[in-house]
Scaffold this active site. Structure first.
Site, PDB file in Angstrom:
ATOM      1  CG  ASP A  39      -1.872   1.117   1.303  1.00 56.62           C
ATOM      2  OD1 ASP A  39      -1.760   2.082   0.511  1.00 56.62           O
ATOM      3  OD2 ASP A  39      -2.765   1.066   2.181  1.00 56.62           O
ATOM      4  CB  SER A 119      -1.620  13.446 -15.625  1.00 63.33           C
ATOM      5  OG  SER A 119      -2.788  13.821 -16.323  1.00 63.33           O
ATOM      6  CE1 TYR A 132      -4.955  11.313 -11.630  1.00 63.87           C
ATOM      7  CE2 TYR A 132      -5.010  12.979 -13.355  1.00 63.87           C
ATOM      8  CZ  TYR A 132      -4.592  11.747 -12.891  1.00 63.87           C
ATOM      9  OH  TYR A 132      -3.809  10.948 -13.680  1.00 63.87           O
ATOM     10  CE  LYS A 136      -1.229  11.660 -11.623  1.00 63.16           C
ATOM     11  NZ  LYS A 136      -0.196  10.614 -11.524  1.00 63.16           N
TER      12      LYS A 136
END
Length: 166
Positions: A39, A119, A132, A136
Site C-alpha cells: 500500500d 499526466s 487530481y 499531478k
C-alpha cells in the site's frame, strides 16, 4: 518492453493477485519479475518494496512510480476524504518512493533513475478533476526538485516525469 530489454522488475500493487498476474506475464516472455502486495499510502510499505528489490537483485537501477487514483468532481463537491486519498496515493506515496529510492541510490553509489508518472493535467487543468490536477502538478514539482538537485545529479541520479494525455 523493459523485460524484453533485460530489465528485472518488481511489480507492486495494492492487490497482490494483480501484481502477480503482471509479474507472471513478464516471466512468460522470459523476463525476471517478482510481485509484492503493498500500500503506497503506508511509508513502511514503500521501504519494504525497495528492500525487496535489493534483496532480490542487490541493486536498484530505476524506479517507475505509477500509482494513482482519480476522483471526478468539481472542487466544491470534493470531500476532505477524496482530497486526502488523492494526496496519499498520488503525491505522498510518490514522495516516499522517491525519498527512499534516493537514500538507497546515494548509499549504493551507482546512480539510477526515478521516473514519475504525471499526466497532461500536470501541465493543464480539468474543472471536474480539481484534486487530481492539483496532485499531478505536485508530482511535476517534486520531479523538478529532484532533477535539479546537484547532489543527486553528481551521484548520477536522474529524475523525469512522463505526462501522458488523451
Amino acid at each position: 518492453r523493459l523485460a524484453e530489454e533485460g530489465a528485472a522488475g518488481l511489480v507492486a500493487d495494492l492487490q497482490g493477485e494483480a501484481a502477480e498476474a503482471v509479474a507472471s506475464q513478464i516471466r512468460a516472455i522470459g523476463g525476471r519479475a517478482i510481485a509484492l502486495e503493498m500500500d503506497i499510502t503506508v511509508e513502511a510499505d514503500a521501504e519494504r518494496m525497495l528492500d525487496a528489490c535489493f534483496a532480490e537483485w542487490g541493486q536498484l537501477g530505476f524506479v517507475v512510480q505509477n500509482a494513482a487514483v482519480q476522483v471526478e468532481k468539481p472542487l466544491h463537491e470534493t470531500t476532505n476524504e477524496d482530497w486526502d486519498l488523492l494526496h496519499a496515493v498520488n503525491l505522498r506515496g510518490l514522495f516516499w518512493g522517491a525519498k527512499h529510492a534516493l537514500t538507497r541510490m546515494l548509499a549504493a553509489g551507482a546512480g539510477g533513475s526515478i521516473i514519475n508518472m504525471g499526466s497532461a493535467l500536470a501541465l493543464a487543468a480539468d474543472p471536474t478533476l480539481a484534486a487530481y490536477t492539483t496532485m499531478k502538478h505536485g508530482v511535476l514539482g517534486l520531479t523538478r526538485a529532484i532533477a535539479t538537485n546537484r547532489a543527486y545529479a553528481s551521484a548520477g541520479i536522474r529524475c523525469n516525469c512522463v505526462c501522458p494525455g488523451d
